[in-house]
Design an enzyme around this catalytic site. Structure first.
Site, PDB file in Angstrom:
ATOM      1  N   GLU A  21      64.181  38.252  34.895  1.00 30.97           N
ATOM      2  CA  GLU A  21      65.065  37.094  35.022  1.00 30.97           C
ATOM      3  C   GLU A  21      64.296  35.776  34.955  1.00 30.97           C
ATOM      4  OE1 GLU A  21      68.864  37.958  37.672  1.00 30.97           O
ATOM      5  OE2 GLU A  21      67.017  38.445  38.762  1.00 30.97           O
ATOM      6  N   TYR A  53      83.964  12.163  36.193  1.00 29.84           N
ATOM      7  CA  TYR A  53      83.663  13.595  36.061  1.00 29.84           C
ATOM      8  C   TYR A  53      82.683  13.888  34.944  1.00 29.84           C
ATOM      9  CZ  TYR A  53      87.858  13.177  33.096  1.00 29.84           C
ATOM     10  OH  TYR A  53      88.795  12.769  32.187  1.00 29.84           O
ATOM     11  N   GLU A  73      72.313  30.876  45.972  1.00 30.78           N
ATOM     12  CA  GLU A  73      72.590  30.187  47.227  1.00 30.78           C
ATOM     13  C   GLU A  73      71.781  28.896  47.334  1.00 30.78           C
ATOM     14  OE1 GLU A  73      73.558  34.537  47.950  1.00 30.78           O
ATOM     15  OE2 GLU A  73      72.034  33.421  46.852  1.00 30.78           O
ATOM     16  N   LYS A  98      77.699  33.830  38.419  1.00 28.70           N
ATOM     17  CA  LYS A  98      76.635  34.376  37.583  1.00 28.70           C
ATOM     18  C   LYS A  98      77.197  35.618  36.872  1.00 28.70           C
ATOM     19  CE  LYS A  98      71.795  35.809  37.965  1.00 28.70           C
ATOM     20  NZ  LYS A  98      70.723  36.171  38.906  1.00 28.70           N
TER      21      LYS A  98
END
Length: 120
Positions: A21, A53, A73, A98
């Site tokens: 990863e 935005y 997190e 994810k």
């Protein structure tokens, strides 16, 4: 309190704990809801009176694309802290997904809320 939202912001990032990863980019999806009083913008019809935005999306995309976190997190907390500080957002809800992280699941991720939703 009103809500400005961004849904399905897709950003490729280096994220994850496994060695493989760390060598690739993975697609992350971000949904944001942000407390914002739109009355001034509605009255003036001027961009500088609202929560832009596009500017928020660009900042999140930049932050995520340049991040090197192992855990979503940690990334979610960083996004929330940066947005609250840089855009003076009193409350936000952030969903960080994810997709593909668990082969048998359509999507995985987390949902956090930071700040107070009350009147701004």
């Amino acid at each position: 309190m009103d809500t400005v939202f961004i849904e399905g912001l897709a950003v490729d990032a280096t994220i994850g704990v496994f060695d493989w990863e760390r060598r690739i980019k993975q697609r992350l999806l971000i949904d944001l809801e942000m407390a914002w009083d739109i009355k001034a913008a509605a009255k003036s019809d001027r961009l500088e009176h609202t929560l832009d935005y596009k500017a928020v999306s660009d900042r999140v995309a930049e932050l995520v694309a340049n991040s090197q976190y192992e855990l979503i997190e940690s990334l979610a907390e960083e996004i929330a802290a940066v947005l609250r500080k840089e855009f003076s957002i009193a409350w936000l809800r952030l969903r960080l997904s994810k997709p593909g992280a668990v082969v048998a699941a359509k999507n995985v991720g987390l949902l956090i809320e930071r700040g107070q939703r009350g009147d701004v």
